[in-house]
Design an enzyme around this catalytic site. Sequence first.
Site, PDB file in Angstrom:
ATOM      1  N   GLU A 277       0.824  -1.213   0.000  1.00  0.00           N
ATOM      2  CA  GLU A 277       0.000   0.000   0.000  1.00  0.00           C
ATOM      3  C   GLU A 277       0.857   1.263   0.000  1.00  0.00           C
ATOM      4  O   GLU A 277       0.847   2.032   0.954  1.00  0.00           O
ATOM      5  CB  GLU A 277      -0.892   0.010   1.243  1.00  0.00           C
ATOM      6  CG  GLU A 277      -1.799  -1.188   1.356  1.00  0.00           C
ATOM      7  CD  GLU A 277      -2.565  -1.254   2.669  1.00  0.00           C
ATOM      8  OE1 GLU A 277      -3.529  -2.026   2.737  1.00  0.00           O
ATOM      9  OE2 GLU A 277      -2.198  -0.537   3.633  1.00  0.00           O
ATOM     10  N   PRO A 278       1.610   1.502  -1.042  1.00  0.00           N
ATOM     11  CA  PRO A 278       2.468   2.684  -1.045  1.00  0.00           C
ATOM     12  C   PRO A 278       1.688   3.965  -1.308  1.00  0.00           C
ATOM     13  O   PRO A 278       0.777   3.990  -2.144  1.00  0.00           O
ATOM     14  CB  PRO A 278       3.419   2.420  -2.214  1.00  0.00           C
ATOM     15  CG  PRO A 278       2.654   1.536  -3.139  1.00  0.00           C
ATOM     16  CD  PRO A 278       1.704   0.726  -2.296  1.00  0.00           C
ATOM     17  N   GLY A 279       1.994   4.986  -0.562  1.00  0.00           N
ATOM     18  CA  GLY A 279       1.396   6.301  -0.803  1.00  0.00           C
ATOM     19  C   GLY A 279       2.513   7.274  -1.098  1.00  0.00           C
ATOM     20  O   GLY A 279       2.811   7.608  -2.242  1.00  0.00           O
ATOM     21  N   ARG A 280       3.211   7.665  -0.017  1.00  0.00           N
ATOM     22  CA  ARG A 280       4.280   8.660  -0.109  1.00  0.00           C
ATOM     23  C   ARG A 280       5.336   8.302  -1.156  1.00  0.00           C
ATOM     24  O   ARG A 280       5.784   9.171  -1.907  1.00  0.00           O
ATOM     25  CB  ARG A 280       4.957   8.756   1.258  1.00  0.00           C
ATOM     26  CG  ARG A 280       5.983   9.852   1.353  1.00  0.00           C
ATOM     27  CD  ARG A 280       6.832   9.702   2.612  1.00  0.00           C
ATOM     28  NE  ARG A 280       6.109   9.403   3.807  1.00  0.00           N
ATOM     29  CZ  ARG A 280       5.707  10.301   4.720  1.00  0.00           C
ATOM     30  NH1 ARG A 280       5.995  11.569   4.556  1.00  0.00           N
ATOM     31  NH2 ARG A 280       5.044   9.915   5.790  1.00  0.00           N
ATOM     32  N   ARG A 316       3.162  19.821   7.189  1.00  0.00           N
ATOM     33  CA  ARG A 316       4.171  18.848   7.636  1.00  0.00           C
ATOM     34  C   ARG A 316       5.309  19.462   8.457  1.00  0.00           C
ATOM     35  O   ARG A 316       5.689  18.905   9.475  1.00  0.00           O
ATOM     36  CB  ARG A 316       4.739  18.052   6.454  1.00  0.00           C
ATOM     37  CG  ARG A 316       3.672  17.255   5.679  1.00  0.00           C
ATOM     38  CD  ARG A 316       4.279  16.209   4.760  1.00  0.00           C
ATOM     39  NE  ARG A 316       4.828  15.110   5.516  1.00  0.00           N
ATOM     40  CZ  ARG A 316       6.100  14.933   5.750  1.00  0.00           C
ATOM     41  NH1 ARG A 316       6.992  15.762   5.257  1.00  0.00           N
ATOM     42  NH2 ARG A 316       6.495  13.915   6.473  1.00  0.00           N
ATOM     43  N   CYS A 346      -1.643  33.623  11.799  1.00  0.00           N
ATOM     44  CA  CYS A 346      -1.340  34.208  13.103  1.00  0.00           C
ATOM     45  C   CYS A 346      -0.980  33.147  14.128  1.00  0.00           C
ATOM     46  O   CYS A 346      -1.712  32.927  15.103  1.00  0.00           O
ATOM     47  CB  CYS A 346      -2.532  35.030  13.560  1.00  0.00           C
ATOM     48  SG  CYS A 346      -2.815  36.329  12.383  1.00  0.00           S
ATOM     49  N   GLU A 347       0.082  32.444  13.883  1.00  0.00           N
ATOM     50  CA  GLU A 347       0.613  31.464  14.830  1.00  0.00           C
ATOM     51  C   GLU A 347       2.115  31.389  14.616  1.00  0.00           C
ATOM     52  O   GLU A 347       2.573  31.359  13.473  1.00  0.00           O
ATOM     53  CB  GLU A 347       0.046  30.063  14.557  1.00  0.00           C
ATOM     54  CG  GLU A 347      -1.418  29.957  14.795  1.00  0.00           C
ATOM     55  CD  GLU A 347      -1.836  28.550  15.210  1.00  0.00           C
ATOM     56  OE1 GLU A 347      -1.008  27.786  15.728  1.00  0.00           O
ATOM     57  OE2 GLU A 347      -3.011  28.250  15.006  1.00  0.00           O
ATOM     58  N   TYR A 375       0.817  13.986   1.358  1.00  0.00           N
ATOM     59  CA  TYR A 375       0.390  14.597   2.624  1.00  0.00           C
ATOM     60  C   TYR A 375       0.602  16.115   2.606  1.00  0.00           C
ATOM     61  O   TYR A 375       0.945  16.717   3.621  1.00  0.00           O
ATOM     62  CB  TYR A 375       1.108  13.927   3.814  1.00  0.00           C
ATOM     63  CG  TYR A 375       0.955  12.421   3.791  1.00  0.00           C
ATOM     64  CD1 TYR A 375      -0.284  11.835   4.020  1.00  0.00           C
ATOM     65  CD2 TYR A 375       2.035  11.584   3.486  1.00  0.00           C
ATOM     66  CE1 TYR A 375      -0.447  10.453   3.959  1.00  0.00           C
ATOM     67  CE2 TYR A 375       1.878  10.199   3.420  1.00  0.00           C
ATOM     68  CZ  TYR A 375       0.639   9.654   3.655  1.00  0.00           C
ATOM     69  OH  TYR A 375       0.472   8.280   3.588  1.00  0.00           O
TER      70      TYR A 375
HETATM   71  N1  LLP Z   1      -1.523   1.743   4.595  1.00  0.00           N
HETATM   72  C1  LLP Z   1      -2.010   2.156   5.777  1.00  0.00           C
HETATM   73  C2  LLP Z   1      -2.911   1.282   6.520  1.00  0.00           C
HETATM   74  C3  LLP Z   1      -1.672   3.432   6.266  1.00  0.00           C
HETATM   75  O1  LLP Z   1      -2.143   3.843   7.442  1.00  0.00           O
HETATM   76  C4  LLP Z   1      -0.789   4.273   5.516  1.00  0.00           C
HETATM   77  C5  LLP Z   1      -0.399   5.606   5.996  1.00  0.00           C
HETATM   78  C6  LLP Z   1      -0.322   3.788   4.278  1.00  0.00           C
HETATM   79  C7  LLP Z   1      -0.695   2.509   3.855  1.00  0.00           C
HETATM   80  C8  LLP Z   1       0.561   4.594   3.384  1.00  0.00           C
HETATM   81  O2  LLP Z   1       1.790   4.867   3.940  1.00  0.00           O
HETATM   82  P1  LLP Z   1       2.921   5.593   3.057  1.00  0.00           P
HETATM   83  O3  LLP Z   1       3.329   4.626   1.979  1.00  0.00           O
HETATM   84  O4  LLP Z   1       2.334   6.829   2.470  1.00  0.00           O
HETATM   85  O5  LLP Z   1       3.981   5.877   4.032  1.00  0.00           O
HETATM   86  N2  LLP Z   1       0.634  12.535   7.277  1.00  0.00           N
HETATM   87  C9  LLP Z   1       1.849  11.828   7.585  1.00  0.00           C
HETATM   88  C10 LLP Z   1       1.798  10.401   7.092  1.00  0.00           C
HETATM   89  C11 LLP Z   1       0.645   9.587   7.628  1.00  0.00           C
HETATM   90  C12 LLP Z   1       0.611   8.157   7.141  1.00  0.00           C
HETATM   91  C13 LLP Z   1      -0.612   7.449   7.575  1.00  0.00           C
HETATM   92  N3  LLP Z   1      -0.773   6.108   7.100  1.00  0.00           N
HETATM   93  C14 LLP Z   1       3.025  12.597   7.005  1.00  0.00           C
HETATM   94  O6  LLP Z   1       2.837  13.641   6.386  1.00  0.00           O
HETATM   95  O7  LLP Z   1       4.184  12.191   7.183  1.00  0.00           O
END
Ligand code: LLP
Length: 420
Positions: A277-280, A316, A346-347, A375
């Site tokens: 499950e890649p996001g970032r 972030r 204003c912070e 993100y």
């Molecule tokens: N799968 C699950 C169940 C998750 O909770 C997450 C991220 C991912 C996959 C994706 O993870 P990634 O590949 O993107 O690392 N807002 C924070 C990051 C929060 C991540 C939450 N869960 C930031 O800006 O660093």
Amino acid sequence: MNFPGINYKQGILHFSDVSIKEMVQNYKTPLYVYSEDVILQRIDSYKKGIQNYPFMLCYSVKANSNLSIINIMAREGLGADIVSGGELFRCIKANMPTERIVFSGVGKTQEEIEFALKNNILLFSVESIAELKRINQIAHSLQKVAPVIIRINPDIDPKTHPYISTGLKENKFGISSNLFTEVIEFALSLKNIELLGFGYHIGSQIIDISSKMEAAEKSKYFIDIFQKYKAMSFFDIGGGLGIKYKNEQPTEPQEFIHTIANVLPMDKLKNCKILLEPGRSIIGPAGIFLTKILYVKKNYHKLFYIVDGAMNDLIRPTLYQAYHEILPIFEKNDFDQVVDIVGPICETGDFFARERKLPLLQENDYLAILTSGAYGFVMSSQYNSRPRSAEVLIKQNKELKLIRERETYEDLIQKEIQYL
Ligand code: LLP
């Protein structure tokens, strides 16, 4: 430097071969810009990695849920990892096939579960016994059988920021692994649940992948337990691969997959899909945030660049003390000023960087904040009644395409005005 797609040409910063000067002139600031080329390169690294293994890629929509971005993932054959009904709605609108969607999250509501069941998603990743009961009840009332995997909490330290560590005992995520057999037996006893496997997600921005290896190693034990009951159809190893924001040296997706496949008992997982499950690691390096210097101000001994973007646009740095590389769009050699780059909110927490070395710049100069694709926009708000910024995609043919309009003042009050 070395960030994908970023370089100076004739003194002007370019992203994916397009001049950033052109972008700010055409679309104004603050502005998010994404590169389709970089997205595809990142996907490609994952695709090369999974070539000889039964992995399935489910893009984690929370990292960037713009419809055009989800649509690229769908077009490339990826599935999606979602955590809300809103993300499911977005996926449907962006033509992501629902049979490729995994729904995670500790607090799924009745409405969200119904919505997902009616749309025949691939899997629910279930995070508590209570949730299992709830899904069973709802599936029963809809005369459906809900496909389910159990998310375990493997109690592993991913060595990342505490807010984005998710697999430790004290975190709210997953089901305690000592309850594993109990949960399996309970799930198998439920008529409207089809138990298909299990998984975990230990955290995000993981640079040292030894924690991921440890989780994989630990999972062997759980795979054996599960397979005593039935064959596994799905094994979800989550997302979390880190990327370079400063001078980190992250593992590339392709290499990561080979390494993890060597630890996992692949012979036991032959007829099982291993979900990633890649996001970032897909969208993070593919986005930048552009902002204009409104004022240069010296207070006592400190120099401030006050810019038109703020913490409401990119939270972030202040939320996770995150570092993002910042470059002027006109090339300069002397990074000899120590400045705080701050927004108009204003912070005191409204900053993009503190005590950063940058060249001496002036009003109306522009800055690019790199590695902002993940993100970034998704965590933006209208705090201080600031309309959200626009988003632009640099298509593969280098055409710039507006993928979200800049919000207006009218947008700020839309949901209130009729109740005044
Ligand atoms: N799968 C699950 C169940 C998750 O909770 C997450 C991220 C991912 C996959 C994706 O993870 P990634 O590949 O993107 O690392 N807002 C924070 C990051 C929060 C991540 C939450 N869960 C930031 O800006 O660093």
